[in-house]
Structure formats: structure tokens, C-alpha cells
Scaffold this active site. Structure first.
Site, short mmCIF file in Angstrom:
data_model
loop_
_atom_site.label_atom_id
_atom_site.label_comp_id
_atom_site.label_asym_id
_atom_site.label_seq_id
_atom_site.Cartn_x
_atom_site.Cartn_y
_atom_site.Cartn_z
N SER A 248 0.79 -1.00 0.07
CA SER A 248 -0.03 0.05 0.17
C SER A 248 0.67 1.19 -0.16
O SER A 248 1.54 1.60 1.01
CB SER A 248 -0.90 0.03 1.09
OG SER A 248 -1.62 1.20 1.05
N HIS B 35 -0.87 -1.15 -4.23
CA HIS B 35 -2.42 -0.87 -3.61
C HIS B 35 -2.39 0.59 -3.51
O HIS B 35 -1.72 1.15 -3.01
CB HIS B 35 -2.65 -1.52 -2.14
CG HIS B 35 -3.90 -1.47 -1.79
ND1 HIS B 35 -5.07 -2.08 -2.03
CD2 HIS B 35 -4.31 -0.63 -0.77
CE1 HIS B 35 -6.23 -1.93 -1.28
NE2 HIS B 35 -5.77 -0.92 -0.54
N ASP C 55 -4.84 3.75 -2.33
CA ASP C 55 -5.92 3.99 -1.38
C ASP C 55 -6.45 5.43 -1.82
O ASP C 55 -5.69 6.35 -1.69
CB ASP C 55 -5.39 4.11 0.30
CG ASP C 55 -5.32 2.65 0.52
OD1 ASP C 55 -6.22 1.92 0.73
OD2 ASP C 55 -3.93 2.49 1.18
N MET D 245 -9.01 8.36 -0.77
CA MET D 245 -10.08 8.86 0.43
C MET D 245 -10.61 10.07 -0.01
O MET D 245 -9.73 10.84 -0.42
CB MET D 245 -9.21 8.64 1.74
CG MET D 245 -8.64 7.31 1.90
SD MET D 245 -7.64 7.54 3.61
CE MET D 245 -6.62 6.10 3.48
N HIS E 93 -8.37 0.98 -4.31
CA HIS E 93 -9.19 1.12 -3.39
C HIS E 93 -10.05 2.45 -3.02
O HIS E 93 -9.43 3.30 -2.47
CB HIS E 93 -8.61 0.48 -2.08
CG HIS E 93 -9.49 0.31 -1.04
ND1 HIS E 93 -8.64 0.13 0.38
CD2 HIS E 93 -10.87 0.31 -0.73
CE1 HIS E 93 -9.76 0.06 1.28
NE2 HIS E 93 -10.72 0.18 0.48
N MET F 198 -12.02 4.43 -1.19
CA MET F 198 -12.97 4.74 -0.07
C MET F 198 -13.57 6.11 0.00
O MET F 198 -13.27 7.31 0.46
CB MET F 198 -11.92 4.77 1.20
CG MET F 198 -11.59 3.37 1.62
SD MET F 198 -10.04 3.62 2.68
CE MET F 198 -8.61 3.55 1.35
N MET G 214 -11.77 -5.66 5.08
CA MET G 214 -11.08 -4.79 5.64
C MET G 214 -10.74 -5.72 7.12
O MET G 214 -11.55 -5.83 7.82
CB MET G 214 -11.83 -3.54 6.00
CG MET G 214 -11.95 -2.62 4.86
SD MET G 214 -10.42 -2.27 3.73
CE MET G 214 -9.41 -1.36 5.06
N GLY H 241 -9.28 4.06 6.57
CA GLY H 241 -8.95 5.69 6.85
C GLY H 241 -7.61 5.92 7.03
O GLY H 241 -6.86 6.87 6.60
N PHE H 242 -6.71 4.96 7.77
CA PHE H 242 -5.24 4.99 8.12
C PHE H 242 -4.46 3.93 7.96
O PHE H 242 -5.35 2.84 8.36
CB PHE H 242 -5.58 5.62 9.58
CG PHE H 242 -6.22 7.03 9.87
CD1 PHE H 242 -5.75 8.39 9.58
CD2 PHE H 242 -7.33 6.99 10.06
CE1 PHE H 242 -6.15 9.24 9.73
CE2 PHE H 242 -8.32 8.05 10.33
CZ PHE H 242 -7.73 9.26 10.05
N ASP I 96 -6.85 -6.42 3.99
CA ASP I 96 -6.49 -5.14 3.75
C ASP I 96 -6.54 -4.32 5.27
O ASP I 96 -7.33 -4.08 5.93
CB ASP I 96 -6.93 -4.07 2.96
CG ASP I 96 -6.58 -2.57 2.79
OD1 ASP I 96 -5.34 -2.24 3.60
OD2 ASP I 96 -7.05 -1.67 2.29
N GLY I 97 -5.08 -4.15 5.96
CA GLY I 97 -5.21 -3.47 7.33
C GLY I 97 -4.67 -4.11 8.48
O GLY I 97 -4.94 -5.52 8.68
#
Ligand code: DX5
Ligand code: ZN
Length: 216
Positions: free
Chosen positions: A7, A32, A34, A36, A65, A67, A138, A143-144, A176-177
């Protein structure tokens, strides 16, 4: 064999290009990205101009991804920007619009995916399983980067793998995460074949060894 999707959210932004090259040199095949919007999640990150810029300099598989709320408004731009996979959250719009968005992504030659947040049950994605190329589960609240892995998502991961095996066995199952070398093993045992890692990958002393270990 599993696939690592580093990521880029956790890269060094002052050396972004070098980190992308280094990701490729580590042996990773995916990246990946992200996205947002500050509404769907309480944070902001990249827009489609970033994806377009990344596409110009890399042949890594761009695993984007989203979000963001109402992804139907932006999906076409991300497809045109060069995403290979474009995943949207099941919580981000109505069932009708989620269907339309996945169909739109597919019609533009991009692989559509559906994502579930930790509190969303597996059943929520049942209507879409036959039209996606990837399901993303997830294992943190989105978010973070750098949050703790939620091991209690493993039963849901396993259930989704079983659901997919019935209707769409070729579909990827991504997590993810909070994924690191230890938690990756648990995810694989429960059916994941694509593993996103941000802080663990970019913080690893030896990224090549990290990639090899995840993909072994
Ligand atoms: C979180 C993002 C993740 C994040 C993962 O909302 O979707 O992709 O970058 O970061 P780590 O691996 O550090 O948890
Ligand atoms: Zn992500």
C-alpha cells in the site's frame, strides 16, 4: 500462491517515484492505491491524477481501493487513469448504484471489486459475488495506515471464501489493514490470496525478503 499488494499510502512522499521503483525491485507485482474522500472515511489521500501519473511510470498491477461515497461519480475517471482493479465499498451507495458501478467498471475493461468494512456482514456482498474479480475484507476500520489487525474478521473471511467457491471460485479474496508477516499467515489460512501491506512493507528492513515471505 499468495500475492502481495504493497500500500503506497505508507511510502515516503518526498521519494515517491523511488519508492515505487523499489517496490517493483522487491519482487512485488501489485501496488495498492488508497483513495480517500474525507467523507466516507475521515482522511484524504490521492485523486485520479495520481493514479494517472503512477500508470505512466510503472507496469505494476494497480489495485485501486476507493474509500469514497457514491463511487459511480468517479469510477470512470479512475478506470481511464489506468487502474487494473477498482474496488468500491458496499456501504458507499444503494444496491442499485453498486450494481451499476460494478457494471460500468467492467464495461471499461477494468476488474471490479467489492469491499466490506469490519462491521458489515458477509451477506451484504452476496448480490455482487458473481460480477466481481475481487472481494476485499477490511481488517481495520478504513482511513489510516498503521492500525492493529482485527483477528476477529477471520470467520467472515472464511465465510466469504466459501460463498465465492460456490458462485465465483476464480475471484480473488484480499485483506487490508494491519497485515504483517505473522497476520498474513492467519489470513492465508482463512482463504485470502491477496494481502495488502502498508506500514509493514515500507517499514521492512528487507522488502525483498518481506515479499518473498508473503508470496511463498
Ligand atoms: C486503510 C487502507 C490500507 C492501509 C493499510 O484504510 O485501506 O490500505 O494503507 O495500511 P497498513 O498495512 O499499515 O495497515
Ligand atoms: Zn486499502
Amino acid at each position: 500462491m499468495a500475492i502481495l499488494s504493497p500500500s503506497i499510502l505508507s511510502a515516503d512522499y518526498m521519494h515517491f517515484h523511488a519508492d515505487m521503483d523499489n517496490t517493483k525491485q522487491s519482487g512485488a507485482r501489485w501496488l495498492h492505491v488508497d483513495i480517500m474522500d474525507g467523507h466516507f472515511v475521515p482522511n484524504l489521500s490521492f485523486g485520479y491524477s495520481w493514479v494517472k501519473a503512477m500508470r505512466k511510470i510503472t507496469d505494476l498491477v494497480l489495485d485501486v481501493h476507493l474509500m469514497i461515497d457514491t463511487p459511480i461519480k468517479y469510477a470512470e475517471e479512475f478506470c481511464k487513469a489506468g487502474a487494473d482493479y477498482l474496488t468500491i465499498h458496499v456501504e458507499a451507495d444503494t444496491e442499485e448504484n453498486i450494481h451499476k458501478t460494478l457494471d460500468l467498471i467492467h464495461s471499461l475493461g477494468v476488474k471490479p471489486g467489492i469491499v466490506v468494512k469490519p462491521k458489515t456482514p458477509a451477506e451484504a456482498i452476496a448480490p455482487y459475488l458473481d460480477k466481481v474479480d475481487m472481494v476485499l475484507v477490511m481488517t481495520v476500520e478504513p482511513g489510516f495506515g498503521g492500525q492493529k489487525f482485527m483477528a476477529d474478521m477471520m470467520p467472515k473471511l472464511k465465510t466469504i471464501r466459501q460463498m465465492l467457491d460456490k458462485v465465483n471460485p476464480a475471484c480473488h479474496l484480499e485483506v487490508d489493514g494491519g497485515v504483517d508477516l505473522q497476520t498474513a499467515e492467519v489470513c492465508k489460512e482463512n482463504g485470502a490470496d491477496v494481502l495488502v501491506a502498508g506500514s509493514a512493507f515500507y517499514g521492512a528492513a528487507d522488502r525483498k525478503a518481506f515479499t518473498a515471505q508473503i508470496e511463498k
